[in-house]
Write a protein that holds these residues in place. Structure first.
Motif, short mmCIF file in Angstrom:
data_model
loop_
_atom_site.label_atom_id
_atom_site.label_comp_id
_atom_site.label_asym_id
_atom_site.label_seq_id
_atom_site.Cartn_x
_atom_site.Cartn_y
_atom_site.Cartn_z
N ASN A 1 50.96 30.92 40.48
CA ASN A 1 50.78 32.37 40.33
C ASN A 1 50.41 33.10 41.61
N GLY A 2 50.19 32.37 42.69
CA GLY A 2 49.79 32.98 43.93
C GLY A 2 48.29 33.15 44.01
N THR A 3 47.78 33.28 45.22
CA THR A 3 46.34 33.43 45.44
C THR A 3 46.00 34.89 45.69
N PRO A 4 45.11 35.48 44.90
CA PRO A 4 44.73 36.88 45.15
C PRO A 4 44.05 37.00 46.51
N GLN A 5 44.38 38.08 47.23
CA GLN A 5 43.85 38.28 48.57
C GLN A 5 42.70 39.27 48.63
N CYS A 6 42.62 40.14 47.64
CA CYS A 6 41.53 41.12 47.59
C CYS A 6 41.16 41.37 46.14
N PRO A 7 39.95 41.92 45.87
CA PRO A 7 39.49 42.07 44.48
C PRO A 7 40.44 42.83 43.56
N LYS A 8 41.15 43.83 44.09
CA LYS A 8 42.03 44.61 43.21
C LYS A 8 43.20 43.78 42.69
N ASP A 9 43.51 42.68 43.38
CA ASP A 9 44.60 41.80 42.93
C ASP A 9 44.28 41.12 41.60
N LEU A 10 43.01 41.07 41.22
CA LEU A 10 42.64 40.40 39.98
C LEU A 10 43.24 41.09 38.76
N ALA A 11 43.57 42.36 38.90
CA ALA A 11 44.18 43.09 37.79
C ALA A 11 45.53 42.50 37.41
N GLU A 12 46.15 41.74 38.32
CA GLU A 12 47.47 41.16 38.06
C GLU A 12 47.40 39.70 37.65
N HIS A 13 46.19 39.17 37.53
CA HIS A 13 46.03 37.74 37.21
C HIS A 13 45.39 37.54 35.84
N GLN A 14 45.66 36.35 35.30
CA GLN A 14 44.95 35.93 34.08
C GLN A 14 43.53 35.52 34.48
N CYS A 15 42.54 36.08 33.80
CA CYS A 15 41.14 35.77 34.11
C CYS A 15 40.45 35.19 32.89
N ILE A 16 39.46 34.34 33.15
CA ILE A 16 38.70 33.69 32.08
C ILE A 16 37.27 34.19 32.16
N ARG A 17 36.84 34.90 31.13
CA ARG A 17 35.50 35.49 31.15
C ARG A 17 34.60 34.79 30.15
N TYR A 18 33.33 34.73 30.51
CA TYR A 18 32.32 34.20 29.59
C TYR A 18 31.91 35.34 28.67
N SER A 19 31.95 35.14 27.37
CA SER A 19 31.77 36.24 26.42
C SER A 19 30.32 36.62 26.17
N TYR A 20 29.36 35.91 26.79
CA TYR A 20 27.96 36.33 26.69
C TYR A 20 27.85 37.77 27.18
N ALA A 21 27.12 38.60 26.45
CA ALA A 21 27.11 40.05 26.69
C ALA A 21 26.88 40.42 28.15
N ARG A 22 25.96 39.71 28.82
CA ARG A 22 25.61 40.10 30.18
C ARG A 22 26.46 39.42 31.24
N TRP A 23 27.44 38.61 30.84
CA TRP A 23 28.30 37.94 31.81
C TRP A 23 29.77 38.36 31.67
N LYS A 24 30.08 39.25 30.76
CA LYS A 24 31.49 39.50 30.46
C LYS A 24 32.17 40.41 31.48
N ASP A 25 31.43 41.24 32.20
CA ASP A 25 32.01 42.11 33.21
C ASP A 25 31.87 41.47 34.59
N TRP A 26 32.80 41.78 35.48
CA TRP A 26 32.77 41.25 36.83
C TRP A 26 32.53 42.39 37.81
N PHE A 27 31.65 42.14 38.78
CA PHE A 27 31.32 43.16 39.78
C PHE A 27 31.54 42.61 41.18
N LEU A 28 32.01 43.48 42.05
CA LEU A 28 32.06 43.19 43.47
C LEU A 28 30.74 43.64 44.06
N MET A 29 30.01 42.71 44.68
CA MET A 29 28.68 43.01 45.20
C MET A 29 28.80 43.40 46.67
#
Length: 299
Positions: free
Chosen positions: A175-203
């Protein structure tokens, strides 16, 4: 004056046959012992002792009462010895509550070593994502992530939760390697469904919530790991959960120049326990063991 002290005085007078002798043993005035024996008889509503100028003897009721008072004092002494023994040697039931992911990945593999060191401690383990009440559920040590606000709790930091974005080499090849955070919108992602872990942030200077269009959610850290190892997508996991997989190459750290987190702040995992004047030996040795074996695990 407690009822127990009255029993101690009573037993001593019976065994020495003399109020004056008992007063020397307890280092109190004979009149003080006489008053407490009188109170004891008044409470019971019966005479226990026959006093003469030469000695003090038991009435029939006194003999019966003495049989019970001996056992009571003996049980009390045994209770003191048992408690003192617990304070001197780590032993007894140790109830530990921990999050499922950290428990399975980090703590459970250490338990056999702890058991060898402290065979007299009976360990009760609970793996759960719910926040437990240490008092109501009689928990000795709980292991949690995030900030702690309860002032009645003491926390020992075990490790920082260094979250890394990772994927399997096969997924990246397909699928190719994402080069910057915005590229994640085009990839399949696996999230942990625990309420406080489900969103991803760029720090960065400004915390930015990432846009994830294609995501699968799973409610366990090990479930996350199995999905990413089987080429399902990219995932964000703490280093303590995937350290071995990164080392052997079965997972790849993606976009290493960026810092990500499922929180809007960086976090850590803590061992927590109730603030008390005296901490039991079983709890103290377990906390020391955790610190010795887990702190800096991500280094």
């Amino acid at each position: 004056m407690s009822s127990l002290n009255r029993l101690l005085y009573f037993n001593c007078v019976v065994e020495t046959g003399s109020i004056s002798q008992a007063s020397r043993i307890f280092d109190v005035q004979p009149s003080s012992i006489s008053r407490q024996l009188a109170v004891l008889e008044q409470e019971l509503g019966v005479r226990l002792l026959n006093k003469t100028t030469r000695n003090t003897g038991l009435t029939e009721a006194g003999r019966k009462y003495y049989e019970f008072s001996q056992r009571i004092v003996s049980e009390f002494d045994e209770a003191k010895r048992a408690v003192n023994d617990l304070q001197e040697k780590p032993k007894g039931n140790l109830k530990i509550s921990m999050t499922v992911g950290f428990g399975e990945s980090v703590v459970l593999p250490l338990i056999p070593k702890f058991m060898l060191l402290y065979p007299d401690i009976d360990i009760r383990l609970e793996l759960t994502e719910r926040v437990v009440d240490l008092v109501e559920e009689n928990i000795d040590v709980a292991i949690r992530s995030g900030r702690l606000s309860d002032s009645a709790i003491i926390a020992k930091r075990l490790t920082f939760n260094n979250f890394l974005l990772c994927a399997s080499p096969q997924y990246l090849a397909n699928n190719g390697t994402p080069q910057c955070p915005k590229d994640l919108a085009e990839h399949q992602c696996i999230r942990y469904s625990y309420a406080r872990w489900k969103d991803w942030f760029l720090m960065a200077e400004t915390r930015t919530k990432l846009i994830i269009n294609n995501a699968i959610s799973v409610n366990s850290v090990n479930g996350q790991k199995q999905l990413v190892l089987n080429n399902t997508g990219l995932t964000l996991m703490p280093l303590w959960a995937i350290k071995n997989e990164l080392a052997d190459g079965s997972l790849v750290h993606v976009m290493q120049e960026y810092t990500f987190s499922p929180y809007e702040e960086l976090s850590a995992t803590y061992a927590i326990y109730l603030k008390r004047d005296m901490i039991s030996p079983k709890t103290r040795v377990f906390l020391d063991f955790l610190v010795e074996n887990i702190v800096n695990i991500d280094v």
